[in-house]
Design a protein around this motif. Sequence first.
Motif, PDB file in Angstrom:
ATOM      1  N   GLY A 455       0.810  -1.211   0.000  1.00 31.40           N
ATOM      2  CA  GLY A 455       0.000   0.000   0.000  1.00 31.40           C
ATOM      3  C   GLY A 455       0.844   1.262   0.000  1.00 31.40           C
ATOM      4  O   GLY A 455       2.063   1.240  -0.211  1.00 31.40           O
ATOM      5  N   LEU A 456       0.157   2.361   0.275  1.00 27.49           N
ATOM      6  CA  LEU A 456       0.794   3.681   0.262  1.00 27.49           C
ATOM      7  C   LEU A 456       1.440   3.988   1.612  1.00 27.49           C
ATOM      8  O   LEU A 456       1.061   3.430   2.642  1.00 27.49           O
ATOM      9  CB  LEU A 456      -0.250   4.757  -0.044  1.00 27.49           C
ATOM     10  CG  LEU A 456      -1.068   4.616  -1.329  1.00 27.49           C
ATOM     11  CD1 LEU A 456      -2.148   5.684  -1.364  1.00 27.49           C
ATOM     12  CD2 LEU A 456      -0.170   4.707  -2.554  1.00 27.49           C
ATOM     13  N   ILE A 457       2.410   4.880   1.585  1.00 26.48           N
ATOM     14  CA  ILE A 457       2.904   5.461   2.838  1.00 26.48           C
ATOM     15  C   ILE A 457       1.797   6.382   3.344  1.00 26.48           C
ATOM     16  O   ILE A 457       1.369   7.283   2.616  1.00 26.48           O
ATOM     17  CB  ILE A 457       4.206   6.254   2.612  1.00 26.48           C
ATOM     18  CG1 ILE A 457       5.289   5.344   2.045  1.00 26.48           C
ATOM     19  CG2 ILE A 457       4.672   6.889   3.917  1.00 26.48           C
ATOM     20  CD1 ILE A 457       6.566   6.084   1.656  1.00 26.48           C
ATOM     21  N   ASN A 476       7.019  -3.639  -0.058  1.00 24.19           N
ATOM     22  CA  ASN A 476       6.330  -3.593  -1.354  1.00 24.19           C
ATOM     23  C   ASN A 476       5.433  -2.368  -1.433  1.00 24.19           C
ATOM     24  O   ASN A 476       4.312  -2.427  -1.957  1.00 24.19           O
ATOM     25  CB  ASN A 476       5.511  -4.868  -1.563  1.00 24.19           C
ATOM     26  CG  ASN A 476       6.386  -6.099  -1.676  1.00 24.19           C
ATOM     27  OD1 ASN A 476       7.288  -6.155  -2.506  1.00 24.19           O
ATOM     28  ND2 ASN A 476       6.136  -7.092  -0.819  1.00 24.19           N
ATOM     29  N   LEU A 477       5.924  -1.271  -0.897  1.00 23.60           N
ATOM     30  CA  LEU A 477       5.143  -0.043  -0.866  1.00 23.60           C
ATOM     31  C   LEU A 477       5.041   0.557  -2.272  1.00 23.60           C
ATOM     32  O   LEU A 477       5.967   0.453  -3.076  1.00 23.60           O
ATOM     33  CB  LEU A 477       5.782   0.959   0.090  1.00 23.60           C
ATOM     34  CG  LEU A 477       5.894   0.485   1.546  1.00 23.60           C
ATOM     35  CD1 LEU A 477       6.712   1.473   2.364  1.00 23.60           C
ATOM     36  CD2 LEU A 477       4.520   0.287   2.166  1.00 23.60           C
ATOM     37  N   VAL A 478       3.902   1.176  -2.535  1.00 24.29           N
ATOM     38  CA  VAL A 478       3.666   1.809  -3.835  1.00 24.29           C
ATOM     39  C   VAL A 478       3.305   3.272  -3.617  1.00 24.29           C
ATOM     40  O   VAL A 478       3.242   3.760  -2.490  1.00 24.29           O
ATOM     41  CB  VAL A 478       2.542   1.082  -4.610  1.00 24.29           C
ATOM     42  CG1 VAL A 478       2.941  -0.347  -4.926  1.00 24.29           C
ATOM     43  CG2 VAL A 478       1.228   1.104  -3.809  1.00 24.29           C
ATOM     44  N   ARG A 500       8.295  -0.294  -4.520  1.00 18.03           N
ATOM     45  CA  ARG A 500       7.746  -0.086  -5.869  1.00 18.03           C
ATOM     46  C   ARG A 500       7.196   1.329  -6.001  1.00 18.03           C
ATOM     47  O   ARG A 500       6.205   1.579  -6.686  1.00 18.03           O
ATOM     48  CB  ARG A 500       6.664  -1.122  -6.164  1.00 18.03           C
ATOM     49  CG  ARG A 500       7.235  -2.549  -6.271  1.00 18.03           C
ATOM     50  CD  ARG A 500       6.175  -3.535  -6.731  1.00 18.03           C
ATOM     51  NE  ARG A 500       5.178  -3.765  -5.705  1.00 18.03           N
ATOM     52  CZ  ARG A 500       3.928  -4.190  -5.950  1.00 18.03           C
ATOM     53  NH1 ARG A 500       3.529  -4.394  -7.194  1.00 18.03           N
ATOM     54  NH2 ARG A 500       3.094  -4.395  -4.949  1.00 18.03           N
ATOM     55  N   LEU A 501       7.869   2.257  -5.332  1.00 19.58           N
ATOM     56  CA  LEU A 501       7.465   3.657  -5.387  1.00 19.58           C
ATOM     57  C   LEU A 501       7.769   4.230  -6.771  1.00 19.58           C
ATOM     58  O   LEU A 501       8.689   3.776  -7.457  1.00 19.58           O
ATOM     59  CB  LEU A 501       8.187   4.444  -4.300  1.00 19.58           C
ATOM     60  CG  LEU A 501       7.899   3.986  -2.862  1.00 19.58           C
ATOM     61  CD1 LEU A 501       8.845   4.654  -1.878  1.00 19.58           C
ATOM     62  CD2 LEU A 501       6.448   4.273  -2.487  1.00 19.58           C
TER      63      LEU A 501
END
Length: 886
Positions: A455-457, A476-478, A500-501
Amino acid sequence: MKRVPRTRFSLLVLLLLHIFVFSLLPLKIASSPRTQAEALIKWKNSLAIKPSTLNSWSNNNINNLCKWSNVVCSNSTGEISQIDLSSMDLNGTLDQFNFSPFLNITVFNLNNNVFSGSIPTAIGNLTKLTVLDLSDNDIEGQIPVEISRLTELQYLSLFNNFLEGPIPYQISNLPKVWYLSLGANNLENSEWSKFSSMPLLTYLDIYLNQFNSTFPDFISKCRNLTFLDMSQNSWNGSIPESVFSNLGKLQSFNLTNNQFKGPLSSNISKLSQLTHLHLPNNFLSGEIPEGIGLLQNLEVIELYNNSFSRSIPSSIGQLKNLLRLDLRMNLLNSTIPSALGSCTRLGYLALAQNRLGGELPYSLSNLNSLTDLGLSDNYFTGTLSSVLISNWTALTSVQFQNNSFSGQIPKEIGLLKNVTYIFLYQNNFSGPIPSEIGNLKELANLDLSGNHLTGLIPSSLWNLKSLSSVQLFYNNLVGTIPPEIGNLVSLSTFDVNTNRLSGELPVNISSLSNLVGFSVFTNNFTGTIPRDFGKNSPNLTYISFSNNSFSGKLPPYLCNGFKLETLTVNNNSFTGPLPECLRKCTNLKRVRLDENNFTGNITDAFGVHPALDFVRLSDSQFVGQISSTWGQCVNLTNLQMSRNKISGKIPPELGNAKNLHVLSLESNELSEEIPTQLGNLNKLFHLNLSNNHFTGSIPRSLSNLTKLKTLDVSANNVSGTIPTWLEDYKFLSSLNLSHNKFSGEIPQELGNLGSLKYMLDLSSNSFTGEIPSNLAKLSSLENLDVSNNQLSGKIPSSFSSMVSLVSVDFSYNNLTGPIPTGKAFQNKNAFLGNPGLCGDTEGVNLNPCSSTSNYKSSKRTTHIVIGALVVVCVRILFIWYIKSTN
């Protein structure tokens, strides 16, 4: 003998009496208020600094001694009975102090000053002293044995000086001493067997000295001890049983930082008054005794960094007064006992770096006074219960890293309003980062790296103005990094690598004035780096943009504070020249600029960087020459400039970089001869000069590079013969001399390169003669190429025994005879251009050797035999004919 008249005898007696009386006068004078005042004034004048607080110590005030500061007078005699000069920043010695006028003083306190020199032996004359405090000074030398004459002494502190040598055993004879503090000196082993028990001693401090014997026997005989500190020495052996059986009044027991070994006695339960137990940093082993739970007054247990094993005693749950439990860095290998939840006053619990496992017991939710909880580096599993977290609201530190916790991070973590550290890295947490983390206004350090977070920060994170360190890498942050990152005014470290930003970096990162480290490598970021990045961050030391899709130029202010130590931007699409400030960053340690499209002149892009260790500038479009200043980077171990457009010669000064391990300059436009000074790089294990325009021969000085594992000078114009001294490269695993102008025979000494494994490539030269059979000794060699030379003779049949060979190439020589057998010799292209070779190997298009040649040989032999028989028969017939005629 002549008789003395009686009258004269009476006069003589009278004279002796007067002499005796007058001899007593100086003693009286020596202890008068005036002589005391004069002595103090004289000593004050010897001090380096005379504080204003001692202005009353003056000749103008000599008749008002009892009104002087820092002294106390006796009401009966008007003389000084106490001198207290503690914490006055006095600087001087006791050498000029006249002790004679002060024989009746009871207190002499010089604590917390800057006195130096030694302790005068005359101090032993102050026999009325009850308090002697010389602690917290710079006094040196040995403890004078004369102190043992102070038989009224009750309080003796020589703590925190530079005293050395043994403790005089006579001090143990002082009958009234109850307080003895000799810690923080350089005292050494003493004659412990001569020490007496000190029956009134309650406080003994000998910490931080140079003692390295076993436990002194006399200490365990001081039965009234309540405080014992022997920490930070090198005491060894076991803790004697007499300590536990005799010192039943002990309240504080400190053996920290020693070398005690063996088990902790079960008789520790006899120290029933104990409140503080400090035994960390020793070599104690075995189980923690269950009897420790009987010490009902215990408030502190510190057993960390020993070798205690098995379980945590459940009896610890009986210690209702326990405030601090530190068992980290042991070999404990059980689960946490649920009974531990009964220690409800516990504020500090450290169980890190053991082998504890299982799930956290729910009973720990009773520990609602916890402020520090360290469970890191164990094998804990299961989820992090919301019930536990919601009851630990007093926590200021959460350290659960390096375990196997799983599930989601509970949203109740937002209740820990006082927390400043959250370390959950290297676990198996999954799901999103809870937005409630934005409630933690005191949070300074957040490390959730090495999990499976998705998920998102959360946007709430960007409002935590106290955050100084954010570590979210290896997840696996986006999503993107929003402009709100500029709100983190305290941010010093930001690391989100390997996620995965995506998107572009916001301009606001340029406003982070406290930034020290910024790492976003291995993501999907694009666009350019904000032009002002670094301009307002003078303390930047670590920057990594590697493995993204960034483009454009590097910001000109990237290293504006000249404190940069690490810069890695490899594997992007950066263009243009390097920032000029890079040259002035004398603290540089690691630089990676490879796999970009940088242009510009490299000659003066770098300066002298004494700490620089690793530089890789490969795979760009740099031009210019190799600067001679690289030789002044004395700690450089790795220099790679391959696949650029660098020209000119290798500067001989590069030979001064004697710590180089790797030197890769391949695929440039370098020319002239290889400098002999490279022979000074005797730590080198990788040297690649291939695909340039070097001329001349291989310098004899390179024979010093005996640690080489890889040598590649292929695709140059190097000439001459192969040096026989190459056989000294005992660690060489790959040798490539191909595509040069070498001539002469292949030296048989190459067969002595026993470590050669990956490659021996001598192709495309002008070698003549036969292939040396000695090469068959290269039993680990995988690839052999001698193609495109002028070699003749046979391929040694012994090559068939080279079982490690994967690929060979003998093509385009003048070789003859049969080819060796084996899988590596089944490639038909490996023998092209050698019409004299033959073989029966399937798939190799050569004339067969065995049947044809044997048939021709047999046929020829038959003809010769028949011819010989005919000649013999003719001669026999001729001889018979002659004889028969006669």
